[in-house]
Structure formats: C-alpha cells, structure tokens
Design a protein around this motif. Structure first.
Motif, mmCIF file in Angstrom:
data_model
loop_
_atom_site.group_PDB
_atom_site.id
_atom_site.type_symbol
_atom_site.label_atom_id
_atom_site.label_comp_id
_atom_site.label_asym_id
_atom_site.label_seq_id
_atom_site.Cartn_x
_atom_site.Cartn_y
_atom_site.Cartn_z
ATOM 1 N N ALA A 105 7.106 72.662 10.848
ATOM 2 C CA ALA A 105 7.107 71.817 12.042
ATOM 3 C C ALA A 105 6.668 70.394 11.754
ATOM 4 C CB ALA A 105 6.213 72.437 13.112
ATOM 5 N N VAL A 148 1.052 67.991 13.245
ATOM 6 C CA VAL A 148 2.189 68.413 14.054
ATOM 7 C C VAL A 148 1.989 67.836 15.451
ATOM 8 C CG1 VAL A 148 3.442 70.369 15.045
ATOM 9 C CG2 VAL A 148 2.497 70.537 12.734
ATOM 10 N N LEU A 189 8.712 74.666 18.861
ATOM 11 C CA LEU A 189 7.788 73.548 18.680
ATOM 12 C C LEU A 189 7.296 73.022 20.021
ATOM 13 C CD1 LEU A 189 6.289 71.565 16.961
ATOM 14 C CD2 LEU A 189 8.411 70.266 16.634
ATOM 15 N N VAL A 222 11.278 75.857 12.009
ATOM 16 C CA VAL A 222 9.990 76.318 12.508
ATOM 17 C C VAL A 222 9.945 77.841 12.621
ATOM 18 C CG1 VAL A 222 8.287 76.076 14.350
ATOM 19 C CG2 VAL A 222 9.772 74.146 13.772
ATOM 20 N N ASP A 261 14.396 76.138 17.131
ATOM 21 C CA ASP A 261 13.220 75.543 16.496
ATOM 22 C C ASP A 261 12.560 74.518 17.407
ATOM 23 O OD1 ASP A 261 13.386 76.834 13.819
ATOM 24 O OD2 ASP A 261 15.309 75.801 13.770
#
Length: 445
Positions: free
Chosen positions: A425, A433, A407, A393, A403
C-alpha cells in the motif's frame, strides 16, 4: 462504472484529508489485531533473542537478601536494571522478536496474586519492545520449579496456573498481535510419571497431562477480554524436546481462533550446546561443525517441518544456543548461525538464548560479535519473504479496483493491514501509508 468512479473520488478526497495522519508501512499500532494467520505472524517475527536470566530469576535467597523490589530479582542473576536503550538495541542489532521469560511467583501475594510492581516492571519492558517495533513473547518460565508438582498436587498447581494466566490476560488484554503468550517454558513433562529411557509405563499419562495444561491455557486466554480471543499463542511442546514433541501423543490444543504455534528448544548436541566442562553424563566438546553435526541438525529441523510446518502448524524455536566458555569461537559462531539458518529457511522463527553480555552487551547495547551479527543479517536477507508489488494491496497478483477499496477501508479505520499489505500500500515508498498513496494508486489504474 460511473458510480464506482464517483465513489472512488469521494474516498480519495477523504483519504487526502488523512494524509497528515499517515502511519508507518512496517507495523500497526500496538493495539491492532490484524487479519493474518499465525504462520504469517511467525514469518514476520523474523529472528529473535531472549532477555534471559532477568525476570525469570528466582530463589528464596533473593527474598532473604534483596530489598523486596522488582529490581532485586531483575538483577539477582547478573543483569543490570533493564533500560529502554537496551531494548532498542536489540531492534538496532537486527532482531524482530524479544522473548521475555518470567517467574511470576516473585513477590506473589495471597491467592496467587501477582505483584503489581513486578507486573508493572515486565509491562514496561514489553511496552519498550513494542515501541521498538519488536514482537514480544511473554511466558511462564521455570518459576522456582513448582510445576514439577503437577502429578502429585494437580489441584493446587492447576489453581495457581489458572490464576497466573487469568491475571496476565487481564493485564495485557488490549495489547495487539505483536504480543504473544507462551503457555510454559520447558517444564511440561515429568520423569516421575514417565522416564523416556525406562519403557512406556506412564507415558500416556504424562502426555495427557501436558495436553490438558496446554488446553487449559488456550481456554483461559480465549475466554478473557480485549484482544485475547484472537491473540496468537505459543504452545509449549513436551519438555520443548523435539523428539518428544513430535510424538503422536503430543496434541495441539483445540483453538476456536486457530491461532497457535508450537514451541521447542534446540540444545543439540548437549555435550557442545550445554556442557562447559566434563560431567558425569558426558564429555564436553569444544568444537562443532562435522558432517555428522550438520546431519543431526538437519534431521531435527526436517522433523519439525514435516510434523508441524507442512501441516500448517507454525513453529518457534523458543531457545537455541550454546555457552562460550571453553568453546572454540569459530565453532560457536558456526553453530549459532547454522541453527538459525536451518530453522529460518524452513519458515520457523529461531529465538537465540542470551543472558547478560553473552552475545548482546547490555552496557553498550550492541552485539559482542559483529561477525555473528552479520551472519544473522545475511540469513534474514537470504530467506526474507519477497517484497510485494507496489499497489497490490490484497496480494492477488494484480493491481486493480479491489486494491483501492481495501486501502480506502484502511484509511477510514475500517480494517487493518498485514505488514505485507502495508508494504504494498505504500505506493510512494516513503515509509507511510496515507491518502497520497491512494491517489497515486488510483492514477495507476
């Protein structure tokens, strides 16, 4: 490590609850301002097209013979009334950006007050474009030519210029970064001050006025409300001419946000790209594609890359194109495709100049030339940025705890993601997402 695991578990539980509220991986809501550079945005803008000869139509005869509605101007130069289907058709044809030229003096009231009806008509088109996931460029276009008076009536012209952009900043304040403001079209630069073919007298004065107007534009936007302090801006080059804009006297404005790109146009060679018949200043060419033509094209695109792109200043070719009347069809196709590729391959955004039914049919909402459309598609696919690895990400080349934290913050509405970040993501590759992507990402570690 145990504490981190517990924190992740808590976030995962919250994220799963957000699953049903997942967002598309390709774009943020219209009001979001993402953490991205203007160079990244310009790359994301892909290939563009102009909604030409529509809201920039102007002329006293329209006020005299029209019915006083925005539609009378919208249709004055041959366009049908714009519909949502037409705007969606641009996206369906593969374009990612729509440039909307506007003459804001139409129906203007006292004290340079923009007509609420005219503004509403433009806003409706902008909203349709954003709903179609198109980036939008809104500008101040030729507008009857009043900007030609800047050298002789600077105070009044600057007052009008400031009033227009102050009102536009207020109207579009809460729009996200899919909306870009452009300071002007081609009118910044005055032969009354300096004739490029007649020596250097007045040159510095003319450039200084161009730079002053562009700086005024940035200052107005940055001092206004909403998302405007962070809005990405497009700065008109000197007459949008590549040679003149690459002159050292042209200066990009000082911008506290550091979010400005430069705009130029490409109609070279003019005997092919402008003339439909012979004129006093040139003989019309019906064909294009010689070695000399390609050398000239690459010369100008390399000039832009060296002067701006390589120095971190993004470039948008706000207009490029040619007529089709009295032209060889294959040459038209070759010219448009070649200019598009020359710009896009150098990380610039090319925006095709189009008017009613020239390249895009506003009745069928499709491109007139399927081969040209396929050429554009091939150019996009050839030079589009690489797809980021699933789960990476933050784009650091590795998939790790950082990451998941990024997120998590996104799912809890604590930050926004760029298009590349959102693509990475979307671990499940389902176009959204959401919390399930976070759970999957956690399991990958």
């Amino acid at each position: 490590m145990k504490i981190c695991s517990q924190i992740i578990a808590v976030f995962c539980t919250a994220a799963v609850a957000l699953t049903s509220a997942g967002v598309t991986a390709s774009a943020e809501p219209a009001s979001a301002m993402r953490d991205m550079t203007t160079m990244e945005l310009v790359r994301e803008m892909g290939l563009g097209i102009n909604l030409g000869n529509t809201y920039e139509s102007c002329g006293d005869w329209i006020a005299q013979w029209g019915d006083g509605t925005p539609e009378s101007y919208e249709t004055a130069w041959g366009s049908p009334v714009i519909t949502q289907e037409m705007i969606q058709g641009y996206a369906d044809a593969g374009f990612h950006t729509l440039r909307v030229p506007v003459a804001w003096s139409n129906l203007m009231g006292d004290n340079y007050t923009i007509s609420s009806a005219y503004l509403g008509a433009v806003q409706e088109v902008v909203d349709w474009a954003l709903d179609s996931d198109l980036h939008v460029i809104v500008n101040l276009h030729y507008d009857g030519g009043w900007l030609a008076n800047f050298p002789t009536d600077k105070e009044n012209c600057m007052t009008k210029y400031k009033r227009i952009w102050t009102q536009l900043c207020d109207a579009f304040a809460d729009y996200g970064d899919y909306l870009v403001f452009e300071s002007q079209n081609e009118e910044l630069g005055w032969d009354t001050l300096w004739n490029r073919w007649g020596g250097t007298t007045g040159k510095e004065e003319s450039y200084a006025l161009v730079n002053e107007i562009n700086q005024t534009f940035v200052d107005i936007v940055r001092s206004s409300g909403g998302n405007n302090p962070e809005r990405h801006l497009l700065i008109s080059g000197y007459g949008t001419d590549i040679d003149l804009t690459c002159d050292s006297l042209f200066q990009m404005p000082q911008d506290p946000a550091g979010r400005c790109a430069v705009s130029v146009h490409y109609y070279t060679p003019s005997d092919f790209a402008i003339l439909e018949e012979d004129a006093s200043w040139g003989t019309m060419r019906s064909t294009w594609g010689t070695d000399a033509d390609f050398t000239q094209l690459n010369h100008y695109m390399d000039m832009l890359k060296t002067t701006f792109v390589d120095k971190g200043i993004p470039v948008i070719i706000g207009e490029y194109g040619c007529p089709k009347k009295n032209k060889d069809a294959d040459s038209v196709r070759l010219f448009l495709s070649s200019v598009c590729e020359a710009a896009y391959s150098r990380e610039m955004c090319p925006v095709l100049w189009d008017v009613t039914d020239l390249h895009y049919n506003r009745s069928t909402c499709q491109m007139n030339d399927s081969v040209l459309q396929e050429n554009f598609r091939n150019i996009r696919e050839k030079y589009q940025p690489e797809t980021p690895a699933a789960g990476d990400v933050n784009q650091d080349g590795a998939c790790n705890l950082a990451d998941t934290v990024l997120l998590q913050k996104y799912l809890l509405n604590q930050m926004n993601l760029t298009e590349k970040q959102a693509s990475a993501a979307d671990v499940q590759a389902d176009g959204t997402v959401n919390g399930l992507d976070l759970v999957t990402l956690r399991a990958m570690l």
